[in-house]
Design an enzyme around this catalytic site. Structure first.
Site, PDB file in Angstrom:
ATOM      1  N   THR A 283       9.256   5.810 -49.471  1.00  0.00           N
ATOM      2  CA  THR A 283       7.872   6.289 -49.328  1.00  0.00           C
ATOM      3  C   THR A 283       7.737   7.437 -48.338  1.00  0.00           C
ATOM      4  O   THR A 283       6.720   8.128 -48.329  1.00  0.00           O
ATOM      5  CB  THR A 283       6.945   5.147 -48.868  1.00  0.00           C
ATOM      6  OG1 THR A 283       7.384   4.676 -47.577  1.00  0.00           O
ATOM      7  CG2 THR A 283       6.969   4.000 -49.869  1.00  0.00           C
TER       8      THR A 283
ATOM      9  N   CYS B 136       6.663   2.711 -39.953  1.00  0.00           N
ATOM     10  CA  CYS B 136       5.758   1.609 -39.637  1.00  0.00           C
ATOM     11  C   CYS B 136       6.197   0.897 -38.369  1.00  0.00           C
ATOM     12  O   CYS B 136       7.330   1.028 -37.915  1.00  0.00           O
ATOM     13  CB  CYS B 136       5.741   0.576 -40.779  1.00  0.00           C
ATOM     14  SG  CYS B 136       5.308   1.215 -42.389  1.00  0.00           S
TER      15      CYS B 136
ATOM     16  N   CYS C 191       3.951  -4.450 -39.614  1.00  0.00           N
ATOM     17  CA  CYS C 191       3.102  -3.853 -40.652  1.00  0.00           C
ATOM     18  C   CYS C 191       2.704  -4.915 -41.679  1.00  0.00           C
ATOM     19  O   CYS C 191       3.553  -5.652 -42.186  1.00  0.00           O
ATOM     20  CB  CYS C 191       3.831  -2.711 -41.345  1.00  0.00           C
ATOM     21  SG  CYS C 191       2.794  -1.836 -42.557  1.00  0.00           S
TER      22      CYS C 191
ATOM     23  N   ARG D 186       6.239  10.176 -42.072  1.00  0.00           N
ATOM     24  CA  ARG D 186       4.840  10.219 -41.669  1.00  0.00           C
ATOM     25  C   ARG D 186       4.400   8.825 -41.217  1.00  0.00           C
ATOM     26  O   ARG D 186       4.923   7.814 -41.688  1.00  0.00           O
ATOM     27  CB  ARG D 186       3.944  10.666 -42.828  1.00  0.00           C
ATOM     28  CG  ARG D 186       4.315  12.003 -43.428  1.00  0.00           C
ATOM     29  CD  ARG D 186       3.327  12.404 -44.526  1.00  0.00           C
ATOM     30  NE  ARG D 186       3.152  11.356 -45.533  1.00  0.00           N
ATOM     31  CZ  ARG D 186       3.939  11.188 -46.580  1.00  0.00           C
ATOM     32  NH1 ARG D 186       4.990  11.977 -46.746  1.00  0.00           N
ATOM     33  NH2 ARG D 186       3.701  10.218 -47.452  1.00  0.00           N
TER      34      ARG D 186
ATOM     35  N   CYS E  46       2.404   5.440 -40.965  1.00  0.00           N
ATOM     36  CA  CYS E  46       1.717   4.558 -41.909  1.00  0.00           C
ATOM     37  C   CYS E  46       0.216   4.529 -41.592  1.00  0.00           C
ATOM     38  O   CYS E  46      -0.182   4.377 -40.425  1.00  0.00           O
ATOM     39  CB  CYS E  46       2.302   3.144 -41.801  1.00  0.00           C
ATOM     40  SG  CYS E  46       1.466   1.907 -42.809  1.00  0.00           S
TER      41      CYS E  46
ATOM     42  N   CYS F 192      -0.730   0.340 -40.697  1.00  0.00           N
ATOM     43  CA  CYS F 192      -0.384  -0.344 -39.438  1.00  0.00           C
ATOM     44  C   CYS F 192      -0.490   0.558 -38.220  1.00  0.00           C
ATOM     45  O   CYS F 192      -0.390   0.085 -37.094  1.00  0.00           O
ATOM     46  CB  CYS F 192       1.016  -0.952 -39.514  1.00  0.00           C
ATOM     47  SG  CYS F 192       2.379   0.241 -39.461  1.00  0.00           S
TER      48      CYS F 192
ATOM     49  N   ASP G 234       6.866 -13.400   2.160  1.00  0.00           N
ATOM     50  CA  ASP G 234       5.423 -13.543   1.969  1.00  0.00           C
ATOM     51  C   ASP G 234       4.988 -14.978   2.251  1.00  0.00           C
ATOM     52  O   ASP G 234       5.614 -15.935   1.789  1.00  0.00           O
ATOM     53  CB  ASP G 234       5.065 -13.160   0.530  1.00  0.00           C
ATOM     54  CG  ASP G 234       3.583 -13.255   0.255  1.00  0.00           C
ATOM     55  OD1 ASP G 234       2.860 -12.302   0.597  1.00  0.00           O
ATOM     56  OD2 ASP G 234       3.143 -14.288  -0.297  1.00  0.00           O
TER      57      ASP G 234
END
Length: 500
Positions: A30, A34, A38, A63, A65, A68, A450
């Site tokens: 694709t 993601c 996702c 690129r 998604c 998500c 402490d």
């Protein structure tokens, strides 16, 4: 993590949100990338490839998604649990140093050549500093496009782009949508949003932005917000209407942050005098609340100790309350030496009134920025209502910070800086260690001297002397700063409770 293919595939197939930000999944069929969690049907393993950063995915031509939104993942916890060159570089990039000073400025701060920094970042993250900064600019641009009505030209400027054309090209390349399409899509989305999506802004004050800060669950807000509220300096910080609010000194101006704990995110409202400070303000708020921590990994190791296990099981997900300004915290740590929390707040409030820079806060009661070391350099030591030895400690620290002899920042080397702090007059292990833990962000800083830690140790049957307790705490490494939060939680001090 991204190089362990089998483990990455399992995380994607189980949609395990704990690994969001640890690595990114690029889908060969694709051309998108993601987050591991996702919600779409996972691709076949042979169609997955894994990258250590969003910038590396973008450089490889993938690129983001649209479902998500991997650019809104929590940051990798790696950069806040390490002190090496790559981790320090990533903290500086998140703080906007590359955008303001370029790669040479980043390299100079780290004490390396530009070539060395580029080589090490590429080796570990698959992208150099310019690509990493570009990915951050794209994320900032998307946030402004989707949550404000600002003109696109103003957004390009605020996000750090050199031109409108570069802004348009980058947004199209990363998100496969034009800036206008991104805004249209955001407006058309249903009101039911994921925990990691930006909340819709409804600003009543010019320059105000509302967004969500994601985190890895679980997160226990009690000690985190309780500590910040209990130690708040009047005029600089306040707890109002369920939110911790404070002023911010930023590279291009000033700002006010309001942070409200929610079950699945931190609601963040930022009012900025210059929108170019948005990515830096977000980064500092995330750092303040330790939102990039991996609580499951931390708690699993601490739970292995039978003494700590009941404390962890009772309230898992404790974070280390940190700071938005390392020098400010160091000065306040000295003011708090051997006095009560109330007395330390009083000392700090006097300094703020006398030397702080006024700010306008139409939505609350904040009045000043905490004074810078430069502004405090000219103060009369006799005006400080504290013992002479502590006055010397305070004024020495101010002078070293003001003249640059001592640097406290996201790029600080933890061990080296601790050593330099211990060399200052009046600096003992407690002061150096609390600065290491809360200002520098060392996850393994420990406070065996402490009083609260020693009381908790005695109550739990742990050794109470500093040397013996330090030896016993070796099993908690490298998460001793988080063990401190669990030990402090055994007390009834207000720092351990969310204000009402």
């Amino acid at each position: 993590m991204h190089s362990d293919r089998e483990r990455c595939v399992r995380a994607v197939q189980s949609k395990d949100a704990r690994f969001d930000g640890w690595f990114f999944t690029a889908v060969l069929t694709t051309g998108i990338y993601c987050r591991p969690s996702c919600p779409v049907v996972p691709p076949k393993p042979e169609n997955m490839t894994f990258y250590p950063s969003a910038a590396a995915c973008q450089q490889a031509g993938f690129r983001a998604c649209k479902r998500c939104r991997p650019d809104t993942s929590p940051g990798s916890p790696e950069w806040n649990q390490r002190a090496d060159l790559v981790a320090r570089a990533m903290r500086l990039i998140a703080d906007g140093v590359v955008d303001r000073e370029g790669v040479p400025g980043l390299a100079a701060r780290l004490g390396y050549s530009s070539r060395q920094v580029e080589r090490q970042l590429r080796a570990e993250l698959g992208a150099g500093p310019l690509a990493l900064a570009r990915a951050q600019r794209a994320q900032t641009a998307r946030l402004l496009i989707e949550t404000t009505a600002l003109p696109m030209a103003d957004i390009a400027f605020a996000a750090g782009f050199a031109s409108i054309r570069t802004f348009n090209d980058t947004v199209r390349e990363v998100y496969a949508l034009s800036p206008g399409d991104l805004r249209t899509r955001a407006a058309a989305r249903s009101t039911s949003r994921t925990a990691t999506a930006p909340a819709p802004a409804a600003p009543t004050t010019p320059g105000a932005l509302s967004l969500r800060l994601p985190f890895r669950a679980p997160l226990n807000p009690d000690n985190l917000f309780g500590h910040l509220a209990a130690t708040a300096v009047p005029g600089v910080e306040e707890w109002r209407d369920g939110a911790y609010r404070r002023t911010l000194r930023l590279p291009y101006g000033n700002g006010i942050a309001a942070l409200t704990p929610r079950p699945d995110h931190i609601a963040c409202r930022l009012t900025l005098s210059d929108l170019r400070d948005l990515p830096v303000a977000i980064s500092r708020c995330r750092r303040l609340l330790d939102l990039d921590a991996d609580p499951v990994a931390i708690d699993d190791q601490l739970r292995a100790d039978p003494v700590l296990a009941p404390l962890v099981d009772k309230a898992p997900g404790r974070r280390v309350p940190r700071t938005v300004d390392e020098a400010e915290f160091a000065l306040r740590a000295v003011l708090g030496q051997q006095v009560s929390t109330a007395a330390a707040r009083t000392h700090a409030a006097r300094l703020v009134t006398a030397h702080g820079e006024p700010v306008d806060d139409p939505e609350g009661g904040l009045t000043h920025l905490f004074p810078s070391a430069g502004a405090l350099a000219a103060l009369d030591p006799e005006s400080l209502a504290m013992p002479r030895t502590r006055r010397t400690t305070f004024t020495t620290l101010v002078r070293r910070l003001a003249d640059g002899e001592l640097h406290l920042g996201a790029d600080s080397d933890w061990q080296e800086t601790r050593t330099r702090l211990l060399a200052l007059p009046g600096f003992g292990p407690w002061t150096a260690d609390v600065i290491s833990m809360r200002a520098l962000g060392d996850p393994d800083a420990f406070l065996p001297t402490d009083l609260g830690i020693r009381r908790a140790a005695q109550e739990l049957g742990l050794p109470s002397t500093p040397a013996a307790l330090t030896a016993r705490a070796a099993a908690w490494r490298p998460w001793r700063a988080y063990a401190v939060q669990y030990l402090w939680a055994t007390d009834s001090h207000p720092i351990n409770f969310l204000p009402v």
